[in-house]
Design a protein around this motif. Structure first.
Motif, PDB file in Angstrom:
ATOM      1  N   PHE A 104       0.521  -1.969 -20.648  1.00 50.41           N
ATOM      2  CA  PHE A 104      -0.679  -2.789 -20.791  1.00 50.41           C
ATOM      3  C   PHE A 104      -0.250  -4.174 -21.281  1.00 50.41           C
ATOM      4  O   PHE A 104       0.687  -4.282 -22.074  1.00 50.41           O
ATOM      5  CB  PHE A 104      -1.590  -2.068 -21.778  1.00 50.41           C
ATOM      6  CG  PHE A 104      -2.613  -2.899 -22.487  1.00 50.41           C
ATOM      7  CD1 PHE A 104      -2.711  -2.839 -23.865  1.00 50.41           C
ATOM      8  CD2 PHE A 104      -3.497  -3.700 -21.791  1.00 50.41           C
ATOM      9  CE1 PHE A 104      -3.678  -3.579 -24.543  1.00 50.41           C
ATOM     10  CE2 PHE A 104      -4.466  -4.439 -22.446  1.00 50.41           C
ATOM     11  CZ  PHE A 104      -4.551  -4.376 -23.832  1.00 50.41           C
ATOM     12  N   PHE A 133      -3.276  -3.815 -16.611  1.00 47.97           N
ATOM     13  CA  PHE A 133      -2.829  -2.451 -16.895  1.00 47.97           C
ATOM     14  C   PHE A 133      -2.101  -1.873 -15.682  1.00 47.97           C
ATOM     15  O   PHE A 133      -2.448  -2.171 -14.538  1.00 47.97           O
ATOM     16  CB  PHE A 133      -4.037  -1.537 -17.172  1.00 47.97           C
ATOM     17  CG  PHE A 133      -4.995  -2.053 -18.206  1.00 47.97           C
ATOM     18  CD1 PHE A 133      -5.964  -2.973 -17.857  1.00 47.97           C
ATOM     19  CD2 PHE A 133      -4.935  -1.607 -19.508  1.00 47.97           C
ATOM     20  CE1 PHE A 133      -6.862  -3.458 -18.802  1.00 47.97           C
ATOM     21  CE2 PHE A 133      -5.824  -2.075 -20.463  1.00 47.97           C
ATOM     22  CZ  PHE A 133      -6.792  -2.995 -20.107  1.00 47.97           C
ATOM     23  N   TYR A 191      -1.344   2.036 -14.317  1.00 52.15           N
ATOM     24  CA  TYR A 191      -1.528   3.474 -14.429  1.00 52.15           C
ATOM     25  C   TYR A 191      -0.777   4.145 -13.288  1.00 52.15           C
ATOM     26  O   TYR A 191      -0.562   3.557 -12.231  1.00 52.15           O
ATOM     27  CB  TYR A 191      -3.004   3.852 -14.285  1.00 52.15           C
ATOM     28  CG  TYR A 191      -3.864   3.576 -15.500  1.00 52.15           C
ATOM     29  CD1 TYR A 191      -4.417   2.325 -15.719  1.00 52.15           C
ATOM     30  CD2 TYR A 191      -4.153   4.592 -16.409  1.00 52.15           C
ATOM     31  CE1 TYR A 191      -5.221   2.081 -16.820  1.00 52.15           C
ATOM     32  CE2 TYR A 191      -4.952   4.358 -17.520  1.00 52.15           C
ATOM     33  CZ  TYR A 191      -5.482   3.105 -17.719  1.00 52.15           C
ATOM     34  OH  TYR A 191      -6.276   2.872 -18.817  1.00 52.15           O
ATOM     35  N   LEU A 236      -1.545   2.433  -9.861  1.00 47.61           N
ATOM     36  CA  LEU A 236      -2.784   1.663  -9.848  1.00 47.61           C
ATOM     37  C   LEU A 236      -2.736   0.569 -10.905  1.00 47.61           C
ATOM     38  O   LEU A 236      -2.423   0.834 -12.073  1.00 47.61           O
ATOM     39  CB  LEU A 236      -3.976   2.581 -10.113  1.00 47.61           C
ATOM     40  CG  LEU A 236      -4.258   3.600  -9.012  1.00 47.61           C
ATOM     41  CD1 LEU A 236      -5.036   4.787  -9.550  1.00 47.61           C
ATOM     42  CD2 LEU A 236      -5.029   2.942  -7.876  1.00 47.61           C
ATOM     43  N   GLN A 251      -1.163   7.857 -11.059  1.00 49.16           N
ATOM     44  CA  GLN A 251      -2.090   8.964 -10.824  1.00 49.16           C
ATOM     45  C   GLN A 251      -1.375  10.071 -10.091  1.00 49.16           C
ATOM     46  O   GLN A 251      -0.798   9.866  -9.015  1.00 49.16           O
ATOM     47  CB  GLN A 251      -3.299   8.497  -9.999  1.00 49.16           C
ATOM     48  CG  GLN A 251      -4.341   9.574  -9.800  1.00 49.16           C
ATOM     49  CD  GLN A 251      -5.555   9.087  -9.045  1.00 49.16           C
ATOM     50  OE1 GLN A 251      -5.518   8.084  -8.339  1.00 49.16           O
ATOM     51  NE2 GLN A 251      -6.672   9.794  -9.194  1.00 49.16           N
ATOM     52  N   LEU A 289      -1.705   5.959 -18.514  1.00 48.17           N
ATOM     53  CA  LEU A 289      -1.373   4.557 -18.749  1.00 48.17           C
ATOM     54  C   LEU A 289       0.124   4.397 -18.972  1.00 48.17           C
ATOM     55  O   LEU A 289       0.706   5.045 -19.839  1.00 48.17           O
ATOM     56  CB  LEU A 289      -2.147   4.040 -19.969  1.00 48.17           C
ATOM     57  CG  LEU A 289      -1.941   2.590 -20.351  1.00 48.17           C
ATOM     58  CD1 LEU A 289      -2.431   1.656 -19.244  1.00 48.17           C
ATOM     59  CD2 LEU A 289      -2.659   2.282 -21.662  1.00 48.17           C
ATOM     60  N   PHE A 348     -10.003  -2.309 -10.525  1.00 46.49           N
ATOM     61  CA  PHE A 348      -8.749  -1.734 -10.045  1.00 46.49           C
ATOM     62  C   PHE A 348      -8.326  -2.353  -8.719  1.00 46.49           C
ATOM     63  O   PHE A 348      -9.168  -2.748  -7.895  1.00 46.49           O
ATOM     64  CB  PHE A 348      -8.893  -0.222  -9.827  1.00 46.49           C
ATOM     65  CG  PHE A 348      -8.664   0.601 -11.051  1.00 46.49           C
ATOM     66  CD1 PHE A 348      -9.716   0.978 -11.859  1.00 46.49           C
ATOM     67  CD2 PHE A 348      -7.381   1.010 -11.406  1.00 46.49           C
ATOM     68  CE1 PHE A 348      -9.502   1.741 -12.999  1.00 46.49           C
ATOM     69  CE2 PHE A 348      -7.162   1.772 -12.538  1.00 46.49           C
ATOM     70  CZ  PHE A 348      -8.229   2.140 -13.332  1.00 46.49           C
ATOM     71  N   GLY A 349      -7.017  -2.392  -8.498  1.00 42.67           N
ATOM     72  CA  GLY A 349      -6.477  -2.666  -7.188  1.00 42.67           C
ATOM     73  C   GLY A 349      -6.558  -1.413  -6.316  1.00 42.67           C
ATOM     74  O   GLY A 349      -6.989  -0.352  -6.777  1.00 42.67           O
ATOM     75  N   SER A 350      -6.123  -1.540  -5.076  1.00 45.98           N
ATOM     76  CA  SER A 350      -6.260  -0.429  -4.129  1.00 45.98           C
ATOM     77  C   SER A 350      -5.110   0.574  -4.218  1.00 45.98           C
ATOM     78  O   SER A 350      -5.144   1.605  -3.558  1.00 45.98           O
ATOM     79  CB  SER A 350      -6.385  -0.950  -2.699  1.00 45.98           C
ATOM     80  OG  SER A 350      -5.303  -1.791  -2.408  1.00 45.98           O
ATOM     81  N   MET A 378       1.122   7.694  -7.103  1.00 41.91           N
ATOM     82  CA  MET A 378       0.228   6.581  -6.790  1.00 41.91           C
ATOM     83  C   MET A 378       0.170   5.686  -8.030  1.00 41.91           C
ATOM     84  O   MET A 378      -0.125   6.169  -9.125  1.00 41.91           O
ATOM     85  CB  MET A 378      -1.171   7.082  -6.445  1.00 41.91           C
ATOM     86  CG  MET A 378      -2.218   5.994  -6.350  1.00 41.91           C
ATOM     87  SD  MET A 378      -2.009   4.938  -4.909  1.00 41.91           S
ATOM     88  CE  MET A 378      -3.086   5.783  -3.773  1.00 41.91           C
ATOM     89  N   ARG A 416       0.835  -1.202   0.000  1.00 43.16           N
ATOM     90  CA  ARG A 416       0.000   0.000   0.000  1.00 43.16           C
ATOM     91  C   ARG A 416       0.870   1.252   0.000  1.00 43.16           C
ATOM     92  O   ARG A 416       0.558   2.215  -0.687  1.00 43.16           O
ATOM     93  CB  ARG A 416      -0.892   0.000   1.237  1.00 43.16           C
ATOM     94  CG  ARG A 416      -1.859   1.168   1.313  1.00 43.16           C
ATOM     95  CD  ARG A 416      -2.997   0.970   0.352  1.00 43.16           C
ATOM     96  NE  ARG A 416      -4.012   2.015   0.505  1.00 43.16           N
ATOM     97  CZ  ARG A 416      -4.316   2.889  -0.462  1.00 43.16           C
ATOM     98  NH1 ARG A 416      -3.690   2.847  -1.620  1.00 43.16           N
ATOM     99  NH2 ARG A 416      -5.241   3.797  -0.263  1.00 43.16           N
ATOM    100  N   GLY A 476      -4.310  13.454 -13.526  1.00 42.66           N
ATOM    101  CA  GLY A 476      -5.225  12.328 -13.650  1.00 42.66           C
ATOM    102  C   GLY A 476      -4.497  11.004 -13.737  1.00 42.66           C
ATOM    103  O   GLY A 476      -3.360  10.867 -13.281  1.00 42.66           O
ATOM    104  N   LEU A 477      -5.147  10.022 -14.337  1.00 46.50           N
ATOM    105  CA  LEU A 477      -4.555   8.700 -14.511  1.00 46.50           C
ATOM    106  C   LEU A 477      -3.934   8.602 -15.901  1.00 46.50           C
ATOM    107  O   LEU A 477      -4.578   8.937 -16.900  1.00 46.50           O
ATOM    108  CB  LEU A 477      -5.624   7.605 -14.385  1.00 46.50           C
ATOM    109  CG  LEU A 477      -6.020   7.189 -12.983  1.00 46.50           C
ATOM    110  CD1 LEU A 477      -7.021   8.152 -12.396  1.00 46.50           C
ATOM    111  CD2 LEU A 477      -6.599   5.771 -13.008  1.00 46.50           C
ATOM    112  N   TYR A 521     -13.119  -2.251 -16.264  1.00 52.72           N
ATOM    113  CA  TYR A 521     -11.928  -2.471 -15.457  1.00 52.72           C
ATOM    114  C   TYR A 521     -12.293  -2.813 -14.010  1.00 52.72           C
ATOM    115  O   TYR A 521     -13.282  -2.309 -13.476  1.00 52.72           O
ATOM    116  CB  TYR A 521     -11.119  -1.175 -15.355  1.00 52.72           C
ATOM    117  CG  TYR A 521     -10.242  -0.777 -16.501  1.00 52.72           C
ATOM    118  CD1 TYR A 521      -9.381   0.300 -16.348  1.00 52.72           C
ATOM    119  CD2 TYR A 521     -10.247  -1.418 -17.728  1.00 52.72           C
ATOM    120  CE1 TYR A 521      -8.552   0.716 -17.368  1.00 52.72           C
ATOM    121  CE2 TYR A 521      -9.429  -0.999 -18.757  1.00 52.72           C
ATOM    122  CZ  TYR A 521      -8.583   0.072 -18.564  1.00 52.72           C
ATOM    123  OH  TYR A 521      -7.766   0.492 -19.575  1.00 52.72           O
TER     124      TYR A 521
END
Lengths: 113, 110
Positions: free
Chosen positions: A48, A33, A35, A90, A37, A45, A104-106, A88, A9, A42-43, A102
């Motif tokens: 992939f 994927f 990403y 993701l 952030q 990529l 997403f993980g945490s 961060m 985390r 924003g997010l 999608y």
């Protein structure tokens, strides 16, 4: 329930270290994927993968590489961590067919000092 | 490339109020998703909605692909609705690669 698990985390690493971020999904999804952030951006990529051992560059692949040796696991590698990679991160996965979104993980908050 | 714009950028509501979030995109898209990112950073898929209307409880979404926009409706808002709402569009059909808007930050006050 569908799950995408990111191994850490929070992570703090030193400049120049090689860093591995791990992502595992238990849904038998074909696509995975990475990403990042950042505030105001924003997010975006990074990379992939649509199958084992297959990968495609996203919008910001510089300084990163990926590995997908097994269908459920997609690793992001920072070859030589730099402070501008503090972010961060993701991970997401999806089925390889139309009509699915999608999961997403945490997220992993990485700080490079 | 495709531009994805979301409005408003920030929104503050009293609990119980309704709201509409908008997502405009600059080119034809094949797929569109709405996500909610909670205050702890977890992104949850709300809708996969390339066209038409879908409802899930107090949330509903409409995409008018020919006019290049999508709307997310939140009714009877609750404090747990707080967070950032993103729309994301698939730039090329079949790639499953999405470009994200910059989000609408929602705060619901008790």
């Amino acid at each position: 329930d569908v799950k995408v698990t990111q191994s850490s985390r929070y992570l703090v690493k030193r400049t120049g270290e090689k860093v591995f971020l791990e992502c595992v999904q238990d849904m038998d999804h074909e696509n995975m994927f990475w990403y990042r952030q950042d505030p105001g951006l924003g997010l975006r990529l990074i990379y992939f993968s649509y199958d084992v051992k297959m990968k495609e560059k996203g919008d910001i692949p510089e300084g990163y590489s990926v590995s997908r040796e097994k269908k459920e696991r997609f690793s992001l590698i920072l070859e030589s961590a730099s402070t501008n990679q503090t972010s961060m991160y993701l991970c997401a996965s999806s089925l390889g067919s139309w009509g699915y979104g999608y999961t997403f993980g945490s997220g992993t908050r990485l700080t490079v000092v | 490339g495709i531009q994805v714009e979301q409005s408003p950028p920030d929104l503050i509501l009293q609990e119980g109020a309704n709201s509409t979030l908008r997502c405009n995109f600059s080119d034809s898209v094949n797929n569109l998703q709405w996500f909610h990112q909670n205050p702890w950073g977890q992104l949850i898929n709300l809708f996969y909605i390339p066209s038409g209307t879908k409802q899930n409880g107090r949330l509903s979404a409409t995409t008018v692909a020919t006019e290049r926009y999508s709307l997310l409706y939140i009714s009877s808002s609750q404090t747990t609705d707080s967070g950032v709402y993103f729309c994301a569009v698939e730039r090329t059909s079949g790639t499953y690669k999405y470009i994200f808007g910059t989000g609408t930050r929602l705060k619901v006050l008790a």
